[in-house]
Design a protein around this motif. Structure first.
Motif, PDB file in Angstrom:
ATOM      1  N   PRO A 174      -4.495 -44.900 -10.159  1.00  0.00           N
ATOM      2  CA  PRO A 174      -4.486 -43.437 -10.027  1.00  0.00           C
ATOM      3  C   PRO A 174      -3.075 -42.896  -9.797  1.00  0.00           C
ATOM      4  N   VAL A 175      -2.892 -41.628 -10.122  1.00  0.00           N
ATOM      5  CA  VAL A 175      -1.639 -40.943  -9.806  1.00  0.00           C
ATOM      6  C   VAL A 175      -1.788 -40.372  -8.401  1.00  0.00           C
ATOM      7  N   THR A 176      -0.873 -40.722  -7.509  1.00  0.00           N
ATOM      8  CA  THR A 176      -0.918 -40.219  -6.132  1.00  0.00           C
ATOM      9  C   THR A 176       0.487 -39.780  -5.715  1.00  0.00           C
ATOM     10  N   MET A 177       0.557 -39.239  -4.528  1.00  0.00           N
ATOM     11  CA  MET A 177       1.857 -38.883  -3.939  1.00  0.00           C
ATOM     12  C   MET A 177       2.357 -39.989  -3.012  1.00  0.00           C
ATOM     13  N   GLN A 178       1.717 -41.168  -3.060  1.00  0.00           N
ATOM     14  CA  GLN A 178       2.124 -42.267  -2.181  1.00  0.00           C
ATOM     15  C   GLN A 178       3.581 -42.653  -2.381  1.00  0.00           C
ATOM     16  N   THR A 179       4.004 -42.785  -3.633  1.00  0.00           N
ATOM     17  CA  THR A 179       5.383 -43.215  -3.870  1.00  0.00           C
ATOM     18  C   THR A 179       6.365 -42.186  -3.322  1.00  0.00           C
ATOM     19  N   PHE A 180       6.038 -40.922  -3.487  1.00  0.00           N
ATOM     20  CA  PHE A 180       6.841 -39.855  -2.906  1.00  0.00           C
ATOM     21  C   PHE A 180       6.946 -40.060  -1.395  1.00  0.00           C
ATOM     22  N   ALA A 186      24.502 -39.315  -0.540  1.00  0.00           N
ATOM     23  CA  ALA A 186      25.397 -38.189  -0.295  1.00  0.00           C
ATOM     24  C   ALA A 186      25.434 -37.319  -1.550  1.00  0.00           C
ATOM     25  N   GLY A 187      24.677 -36.238  -1.535  1.00  0.00           N
ATOM     26  CA  GLY A 187      24.633 -35.332  -2.679  1.00  0.00           C
ATOM     27  C   GLY A 187      23.330 -35.455  -3.440  1.00  0.00           C
ATOM     28  N   LEU A 188      22.962 -34.378  -4.094  1.00  0.00           N
ATOM     29  CA  LEU A 188      21.674 -34.309  -4.780  1.00  0.00           C
ATOM     30  C   LEU A 188      21.543 -35.332  -5.901  1.00  0.00           C
ATOM     31  N   LEU A 189      22.542 -35.457  -6.758  1.00  0.00           N
ATOM     32  CA  LEU A 189      22.433 -36.388  -7.891  1.00  0.00           C
ATOM     33  C   LEU A 189      22.319 -37.836  -7.429  1.00  0.00           C
ATOM     34  N   ARG A 190      23.085 -38.188  -6.431  1.00  0.00           N
ATOM     35  CA  ARG A 190      22.998 -39.557  -5.912  1.00  0.00           C
ATOM     36  C   ARG A 190      21.641 -39.784  -5.258  1.00  0.00           C
ATOM     37  N   VAL A 221      18.820 -38.333  -6.096  1.00  0.00           N
ATOM     38  CA  VAL A 221      17.860 -38.510  -7.197  1.00  0.00           C
ATOM     39  C   VAL A 221      17.965 -39.936  -7.738  1.00  0.00           C
ATOM     40  N   GLY A 222      19.186 -40.434  -7.887  1.00  0.00           N
ATOM     41  CA  GLY A 222      19.377 -41.802  -8.382  1.00  0.00           C
ATOM     42  C   GLY A 222      18.731 -42.840  -7.481  1.00  0.00           C
ATOM     43  N   VAL A 223      18.898 -42.685  -6.167  1.00  0.00           N
ATOM     44  CA  VAL A 223      18.289 -43.629  -5.217  1.00  0.00           C
ATOM     45  C   VAL A 223      16.771 -43.536  -5.293  1.00  0.00           C
ATOM     46  N   MET A 224      16.245 -42.320  -5.373  1.00  0.00           N
ATOM     47  CA  MET A 224      14.787 -42.143  -5.460  1.00  0.00           C
ATOM     48  C   MET A 224      14.243 -42.740  -6.762  1.00  0.00           C
ATOM     49  N   LEU A 225      14.975 -42.573  -7.850  1.00  0.00           N
ATOM     50  CA  LEU A 225      14.553 -43.184  -9.118  1.00  0.00           C
ATOM     51  C   LEU A 225      14.580 -44.713  -9.023  1.00  0.00           C
ATOM     52  N   LEU A 226      15.565 -45.237  -8.332  1.00  0.00           N
ATOM     53  CA  LEU A 226      15.629 -46.682  -8.120  1.00  0.00           C
ATOM     54  C   LEU A 226      14.404 -47.167  -7.348  1.00  0.00           C
ATOM     55  N   GLY A 227      14.033 -46.426  -6.300  1.00  0.00           N
ATOM     56  CA  GLY A 227      12.839 -46.780  -5.528  1.00  0.00           C
ATOM     57  C   GLY A 227      11.571 -46.703  -6.361  1.00  0.00           C
ATOM     58  N   SER A 247       7.125 -40.027 -11.854  1.00  0.00           N
ATOM     59  CA  SER A 247       8.130 -40.645 -10.978  1.00  0.00           C
ATOM     60  C   SER A 247       9.420 -39.844 -10.975  1.00  0.00           C
ATOM     61  N   VAL A 248       9.814 -39.370 -12.150  1.00  0.00           N
ATOM     62  CA  VAL A 248      11.034 -38.556 -12.242  1.00  0.00           C
ATOM     63  C   VAL A 248      10.859 -37.261 -11.453  1.00  0.00           C
ATOM     64  N   LEU A 249       9.708 -36.611 -11.612  1.00  0.00           N
ATOM     65  CA  LEU A 249       9.453 -35.358 -10.894  1.00  0.00           C
ATOM     66  C   LEU A 249       9.389 -35.580  -9.386  1.00  0.00           C
ATOM     67  N   LYS A 250       8.704 -36.661  -8.963  1.00  0.00           N
ATOM     68  CA  LYS A 250       8.612 -36.947  -7.527  1.00  0.00           C
ATOM     69  C   LYS A 250       9.976 -37.329  -6.952  1.00  0.00           C
ATOM     70  N   ALA A 251      10.794 -38.026  -7.742  1.00  0.00           N
ATOM     71  CA  ALA A 251      12.140 -38.380  -7.297  1.00  0.00           C
ATOM     72  C   ALA A 251      12.974 -37.120  -7.087  1.00  0.00           C
ATOM     73  N   ALA A 252      12.881 -36.190  -8.019  1.00  0.00           N
ATOM     74  CA  ALA A 252      13.635 -34.935  -7.901  1.00  0.00           C
ATOM     75  C   ALA A 252      13.156 -34.137  -6.689  1.00  0.00           C
ATOM     76  N   LEU A 253      11.845 -34.078  -6.476  1.00  0.00           N
ATOM     77  CA  LEU A 253      11.300 -33.352  -5.326  1.00  0.00           C
ATOM     78  C   LEU A 253      11.753 -33.996  -4.014  1.00  0.00           C
ATOM     79  N   ALA A 254      11.643 -35.309  -3.928  1.00  0.00           N
ATOM     80  CA  ALA A 254      12.047 -36.013  -2.706  1.00  0.00           C
ATOM     81  C   ALA A 254      13.530 -35.818  -2.432  1.00  0.00           C
ATOM     82  N   ALA A 255      14.365 -35.942  -3.467  1.00  0.00           N
ATOM     83  CA  ALA A 255      15.806 -35.761  -3.295  1.00  0.00           C
ATOM     84  C   ALA A 255      16.128 -34.337  -2.877  1.00  0.00           C
ATOM     85  N   SER A 256      15.399 -33.366  -3.405  1.00  0.00           N
ATOM     86  CA  SER A 256      15.614 -31.965  -3.024  1.00  0.00           C
ATOM     87  C   SER A 256      15.290 -31.739  -1.556  1.00  0.00           C
ATOM     88  N   ILE A 257      14.231 -32.375  -1.079  1.00  0.00           N
ATOM     89  CA  ILE A 257      13.865 -32.258   0.341  1.00  0.00           C
ATOM     90  C   ILE A 257      14.946 -32.866   1.220  1.00  0.00           C
TER      91      ILE A 257
END
Length: 193
Positions: A54-60, A130-134, A136-142, A175-185
């Motif tokens: 299933p698609v969940t928010m667990q990874t987020f 340190a910074g939004l783009l980085r 997002v990169g860490v969240m995408l790695l996760g 995953s890309v969308l959740k990574a962007a949301l998590a990084a934004s938070i």
């Protein structure tokens, strides 16, 4: 000229882990671990049913926990979450429970949560966010780690081609969308400080 010992000490400080539970009492940390596992359960209940995964928010939740709390607390909360589910508490996706979920089609994804939480938490502590783009990169790695380990395990049950089709490809955009949301938070929390 800056003292080399002062510069080294500054480099050793975590760049940004907002919830500094490492500075709290053991009792407080234990409560934070339980709250972290509850947060993961709530994220798992936000679910879109798909078969077999299933698609969940667990990874987020796992990755935000790592970035906000650091690797030790995030690892501990993820392990407690898995133990709660294995012992029969309805904390897995859709309110599911039971140790058989750790051995079923979603087992690889579940087992990857502590690893991904620890990785993101560790990288956050080392200043990689340190910074939004980085961030997002860490969240995408996760997310990539979770998807890869989950898909590899799923492949042992249904074959790699089918696992890629039903356990990897449908989750890339999410995953890309959740990574962007998590990084934004995380970035918003950084700016508030």
């Amino acid at each position: 000229m800056q003292n080399p010992h002062t510069a080294a000490a500054a480099d050793a400080q975590p760049a940004f882990v907002p919830l500094r539970f490492d500075r709290k009492s053991r009792l407080f940390q234990g409560g934070a671990i339980l709250l972290g596992s509850l947060f993961l359960a709530i994220c798992s209940w936000i679910s879109v049913p798909m078969v077999p995964v299933p698609v969940t928010m667990q990874t987020f939740g796992v990755l935000v926990l790592g970035a906000m709390c650091g690797w030790r607390l995030a690892l501990s909360a993820s392990l407690v979450y898995l133990a709660e589910g294995a012992l029969g508490l309805p904390v897995f996706a859709g309110g599911a429970a039971g140790a058989h979920h750790l051995l079923g089609p979603t087992g690889g994804y579940l087992i990857s949560f502590p690893v991904a939480a620890a990785l993101v938490g560790y990288l956050a502590e080392k200043g990689w966010m340190a910074g939004l783009l980085r961030s997002v990169g860490v969240m995408l790695l996760g997310h990539g780690l979770i998807l890869t380990l989950g898909t590899v395990y799923l492949a042992t049950k249904i074959g790699m081609d089918h696992a890629l089709a039903v356990g990897f490809a449908p989750f890339v955009l999410g995953s890309v969308l959740k990574a962007a949301l998590a990084a934004s938070i995380i970035e918003a929390a950084r700016r508030r400080r």
